[in-house]
Design a protein around this motif. Structure first.
Motif: not given
Length: 272
Positions: A252-264
């Motif tokens: 399945s791997g890993s899903s990601t998103h971006t935080s308020s500071s722009g980090s993944s």
């Protein structure tokens, strides 16, 4: 002349102070790099020290920050946003480290969230994180917080060791849970019970059987007749079937998103 000498002494003192400031800042920065921040006071002082030692050891060994954070309130944020922002704002996953994982527990909202960064995004896949929460969440729900956090720490150590050999835990490749000793005892008892029942039934069938003196008494009439016969192949059939394709859902791997500071970030969360 006295004033000049006084100024020189003062300047020397200030120069020495400025020279020592980076050392002091560095020492303070090292002290501030804690791995346990129990703002909600869910653990005793001794439990905090033991957990801090464990997380510090794991973090130093693998080069990935492993952090536990408890708070009373999310202050209007989602658990995901709070965990991501805390991770970013406190410098985890930097200063020579490649990544990290943070477990947040918020008491007022009864929420938890794991936030991953850097290399830990691939080390802790979606399936892996879901497996982890299944292990520590029961202790959270029961109020055994020290047990939950130590379970989390041990799992992090195990997951990083697995990733080290190039096969991170994922769908179809999750840790095997050891069977309980009660399961083994129950299985043996069930086997003996079934064997006893089957033996009793078969023994009951032999009540009317009597010993015979000749072998012919055991032969069924007509069962020993033999006839000439031969086989002739008239046609053949070939059956073909396609080999099953590799199941793409096995990873399945890993899903990601971006935080308020722009980090993944990767991660998952829920209620307890």
């Amino acid at each position: 002349m006295m004033k000049i000498r006084t100024k020189r002494i003062l300047l020397s003192f200030l120069s020495l102070l400025l020279l020592l400031m980076p050392i002091a800042v560095k020492a303070e920065s090292t002290d501030d790099m804690y791995y346990v921040k129990d703002e909600a006071n869910l653990m005793s002082e001794e439990e905090q020290k033991e957990l801090e030692t464990k997380l510090s050891t794991i973090s130093d060994y693998w080069g990935e920050d492993v952090v536990v954070l408890t708070v009373n309130s999310l202050e209007g944020k989602t658990a995901e946003a709070y965990a991501d922002d805390y991770y970013d704002m406190n410098g985890y996953g930097v200063s020579g480290r490649n990544g990290g994982i943070l477990l947040l527990v918020a008491m007022d909202d009864r929420k938890w969230h794991m936030s991953t960064g850097g290399e830990c995004i691939s080390i802790f896949t979606d399936a892996g994180l879901n497996y982890m929460q299944e292990q520590f969440k029961p202790s959270l729900s029961e109020g055994d917080y020290a047990e939950a956090f130590n379970t989390f720490a041990d799992l992090c150590d195990d997951f990083m060791a697995q990733a080290e050999i190039g096969e991170p835990y994922d769908t179809g490749n999750l840790p095997k849970e050891p069977l309980s000793i009660l399961w083994y005892i129950g299985a043996v008892a069930a086997a003996f019970l079934l064997a006893f029942i089957w033996g009793s039934i078969e023994k009951g069938k032999l009540i009317t059987v009597r010993e015979s003196q000749t072998a012919s008494d055991y032969a069924v009439a007509g069962s020993l007749n033999v006839y000439n016969s031969h086989d002739q192949m008239v046609r053949t059939y070939v059956t073909q079937r396609a080999l099953p394709k590799e199941d793409s859902s096995s990873s399945s791997g890993s899903s990601t998103h971006t935080s308020s500071s722009g980090s993944s970030h990767g991660g998952c969360g829920g209620s307890f």
